[in-house]
Design an enzyme around this catalytic site. Structure first.
Site, PDB file in Angstrom:
ATOM      1  N   THR A  46      44.174  42.879  42.702  1.00 19.61           N
ATOM      2  CA  THR A  46      43.469  43.185  41.457  1.00 19.61           C
ATOM      3  C   THR A  46      42.648  44.446  41.673  1.00 19.61           C
ATOM      4  O   THR A  46      42.006  44.632  42.705  1.00 19.61           O
ATOM      5  CB  THR A  46      42.629  42.002  40.925  1.00 19.61           C
ATOM      6  OG1 THR A  46      41.972  42.427  39.721  1.00 19.61           O
ATOM      7  CG2 THR A  46      41.596  41.516  41.911  1.00 19.61           C
ATOM      8  N   GLU A  47      42.716  45.340  40.685  1.00 16.42           N
ATOM      9  CA  GLU A  47      42.213  46.697  40.882  1.00 16.42           C
ATOM     10  C   GLU A  47      40.702  46.746  41.101  1.00 16.42           C
ATOM     11  O   GLU A  47      40.200  47.741  41.620  1.00 16.42           O
ATOM     12  CB  GLU A  47      42.602  47.576  39.690  1.00 16.42           C
ATOM     13  CG  GLU A  47      41.948  47.156  38.384  1.00 16.42           C
ATOM     14  CD  GLU A  47      42.693  47.646  37.163  1.00 16.42           C
ATOM     15  OE1 GLU A  47      43.910  47.441  37.103  1.00 16.42           O
ATOM     16  OE2 GLU A  47      42.052  48.213  36.265  1.00 16.42           O
ATOM     17  N   ASN A  48      39.983  45.703  40.720  1.00 16.48           N
ATOM     18  CA  ASN A  48      38.533  45.721  40.954  1.00 16.48           C
ATOM     19  C   ASN A  48      38.170  45.393  42.393  1.00 16.48           C
ATOM     20  O   ASN A  48      36.987  45.336  42.717  1.00 16.48           O
ATOM     21  CB  ASN A  48      37.792  44.803  39.975  1.00 16.48           C
ATOM     22  CG  ASN A  48      38.308  43.388  39.976  1.00 16.48           C
ATOM     23  OD1 ASN A  48      39.505  43.157  40.070  1.00 16.48           O
ATOM     24  ND2 ASN A  48      37.407  42.441  39.877  1.00 16.48           N
ATOM     25  N   GLY A  49      39.173  45.224  43.279  1.00 13.05           N
ATOM     26  CA  GLY A  49      38.855  45.218  44.698  1.00 13.05           C
ATOM     27  C   GLY A  49      39.197  43.986  45.487  1.00 13.05           C
ATOM     28  O   GLY A  49      38.368  43.490  46.265  1.00 13.05           O
ATOM     29  N   SER A  88      40.866  50.335  46.632  1.00 17.10           N
ATOM     30  CA  SER A  88      41.782  49.611  45.773  1.00 17.10           C
ATOM     31  C   SER A  88      42.845  50.542  45.192  1.00 17.10           C
ATOM     32  O   SER A  88      44.037  50.233  45.198  1.00 17.10           O
ATOM     33  CB  SER A  88      40.997  48.945  44.645  1.00 17.10           C
ATOM     34  OG  SER A  88      41.847  48.170  43.848  1.00 17.10           O
TER      35      SER A  88
END
Lengths: 217, 230, 217, 230
Positions: A46-49, A88
């Site tokens: 997930t791109e938020n880390g 990320s």
């Protein structure tokens, strides 16, 4: 649509192969997580880390510091790791994603994707979409076949501002699975109860039918 | 969902290296240098290599073995001060050496690992390190474009790892390791302590396993890892 | 020189002010650490990835994973932190260093620094020197006043390849403390037993003498 | 040698902010958003601010308070999807909004914090996000130059800190916080748990204290930090 949506999700989930690193875009695609087997060996990003998303927690189990890019609470699996936003997207841009599943406003028959802006109407920003669409090794789209007014979302050419050109490989809709081939849209499978003719009529560009029998999902 | 197990033997991992490959090697001095992977590469024998490493270690340690075995054609580095043999090879044209400012080498590797084409910096302007590099005017100032750097293989030393490839480093043994671990097509990590998947705290992971292709456990810390007596 | 060297180090250490973030270059400057008071509130940075260097450990206390940029074993203090080489130089280039102390082959009277290459003779590489010299808020040099052959290292113009132009603010030598002022080298203090005339003769560029009395270190 | 103590009150730290400042604010959604520092900035009243934040939070949370108080002139961001009020301000020209690709915003901030002038990337080529940006040919490919981004002040949320300013983050509350903590002239961190200097393991520090100017301890986690019920 609810039943069709679940079948769409289940069908798309079947294409997540063991060993893949997969990003699930916000909206419909994040729901895929609950259609994957707990035994499947897959790295969800997930791109938020975070790498290593597990099944959705119940509201009581939600951790205030643990969300996906759409703001939904998620869980970890053994081996999960957290990192900052630069790391990320380093993963995204350097080609570590085998697959990303995204939503769409429009898909062009050349694979162009428009999913971030409807000028004058809807412009919430592009988020991580451009990098996912441009750099994941395989980009697929999960969407309704038509918009709420019944207009086709699969078109000869996108009319909306692009997220990325020539990126989409496959589209999963409530009506069909459609590939973007060298000559345009190719019908791959039909949803249960949908005819090839219905799929053709709901598509705003030529839809190439296969020679053999069509699978059903 | 489960995460994959990437544990394998050192030999299996190193066997992927081909003649002519570019190999990034972690470490600054002894700390963080993957001594055991380097010995396996000597045994493997791949030649005509380009190495990317901060320094050339010291005589008898680390990549000095690869220099002595004649496997290295070119070295991209920052400082050879502790290895007179490497300097001699360079001075007698037996080794091509490209010097980079240390932080710029770090950023070039990080850019390679981050899918960027390069960075803009004023470091080195007015010195011979700027020679031959593309310069541009950006927002009213002269800047050098430093190209991103990637490798075929990266050799990494970690203090602790799980079998998915999540890594933790110890003290100043971190240095170039987390950067190089992002920047190669095949990343091989040796570790002092190999744990089951999930053996590390997800908040303390310094390199996420998604970057790692193979992880091998050290059966022993050879004397090359020990405190150097001078 | 040993005694003179210790006095040089002690003198240079006196200019390390409370609250500073300081990098000590390899060679003579790293020895400064043992001339600083343990009560002094100062953040010592080493380019290989650490803030918070403590006093030099005994050989028995040395940690195999804990060295400075010159390869010497170091210790931590409460609050020390480790980081990678990119972060280390992010601190340098973004101006977080209040002071760096470096060695030198030559210093020009305009503040030019040459400390990394003697063409045809010595060329071990530049390491972190360029970034330290170009970006620390204050750059000072610790060096012998002359080379082994007795030639001055403080010159009107450097003859060797530069590390960075116009960067040096002050030079500490075995003979004197010399500032780089708008008109060139300015004598600030003399080492015990050294005359102003000796300092002038050992300097390869005009050395401006102050009007008042000279301090001694 | 000792490391300095940077503990202070929220009000003392926030008092440094001036009208017209550019303020970076950590967080992606609720996790990592410095809710308490934001409330102090509302109370402080500085106006004509440029905010840099991944998103605009949701109505009634985080920087939404600064939008409603009219303190923000311009917002540099990636996605406003969860805050219809922010979109309304943008659509009625009451708020200037600059959209960035999310990873590019992260890299621009990191470049600012790393003393680089910018980065070269092909992200956004062929889209309207590339409009108005300088493009160059580098190593045979078209690249966009994305400029480094710095701020006057950064507002950071950390899970644990020591009084020197060493920080650790929790789970996905990390996001933009460690990047923004590098990229401002004055960096203010709020933390759930403030420890004496040396209270953190030096290997687990995610932001080194040298980047931090002020650290304040939260006396309570207000309801804005809690799990959002939707």
């Amino acid at each position: 649509m609810s039943n069709a949506r679940e079948r769409l999700l289940a069908r798309a989930a079947r294409d997540v192969q063991p060993g893949m690193v997969v990003n699930l875009g916000i909206g419909l695609p994040t729901k895929i997580v609950d259609h994957l087997s707990e035994d499947l060996c897959v790295c969800l990003h997930t791109e938020n880390g975070m790498i290593g998303i597990g099944p959705s927690p119940s509201p009581e189990q939600a951790d205030r510091n643990l969300i996906d890019a759409g703001g939904a609470y998620v869980s970890t699996v053994p081996g999960s790791a957290f990192f900052d936003s630069a790391t990320s997207f380093a993963m995204v841009r350097s080609g570590r994603l085998d697959l990303t599943m995204l939503g769409a406003f429009e898909v062009g028959s050349n694979g162009d994707l428009a999913n971030w802006k409807i000028p004058g109407k809807f412009s919430p920003g592009v988020g991580g979409g451009i990098e996912l669409a441009q750099k994941a090794r395989r980009v697929v789209v999960l969407t309704t076949h038509t918009d709420r007014a019944g207009n086709p979302k699969l078109k000869t050419k996108c009319s909306l501002p692009l997220t990325a050109p020539n990126c989409v490989a496959r589209i999963y809709t409530d009506l069909a699975v459609v590939d973007v081939g060298p000559k345009g849209f190719e019908l791959v499978e039909l949803a249960r109860g949908v005819t090839a003719n219905e799929a053709v009529e709901a598509t705003g560009a030529p839809l190439i039918l296969p020679h053999g029998e069509l699978g059903v999902f | 969902m489960k995460l994959p197990n990437k544990q394998c033997t050192t030999e299996t991992a190193i066997a992927k290296i081909r003649d002519g490959d570019t190999i990034m090697v972690g470490g600054f001095g002894v700390p963080g240098t993957p001594m055991t992977l380097i010995h396996a590469l000597v045994a493997h024998g791949a030649r005509d290599l380009t190495l990317v490493k901060n320094d050339a270690n010291e005589p008898g340690l680390g990549i000095d073995h690869l220099l002595r075995s004649g496997q290295v054609r070119r070295l991209i580095t920052t400082h050879l001060g502790l290895n007179a043999y490497a300097i001699e090879l360079m001075n007698t044209a037996k080794l091509e050496v490209e010097f980079n400012a240390q932080g710029i080498l770090a950023e070039r590797i990080r850019a390679g690992g981050s899918g960027l084409a390069g960075i803009l910096t004023d470091i080195g302007i007015g010195t011979e390190l700027a020679e031959g590099k593309q310069e541009i005017e950006f927002e009213g100032k002269r800047q050098i474009i430093e190209a991103a750097l990637r490798a075929d293989v990266a050799l990494i030393h970690a203090e602790r790892a799980d079998v998915f490839g999540n890594l933790e480093f110890a003290a100043t043994a971190q240095n170039f390791n987390p950067l190089m671990a992002m920047a190669a097509d095949c990343v091989i990590a040796e570790t002092v302590n190999l744990l089951p998947v999930g053996g590390l705290n997800p908040n303390n992971v310094q390199t996420a396993g998604v970057f790692i292709d193979h992880v091998t456990e050290l059966t022993a810390l050879t004397k090359e890892y020990a405190v150097v007596k001078r």
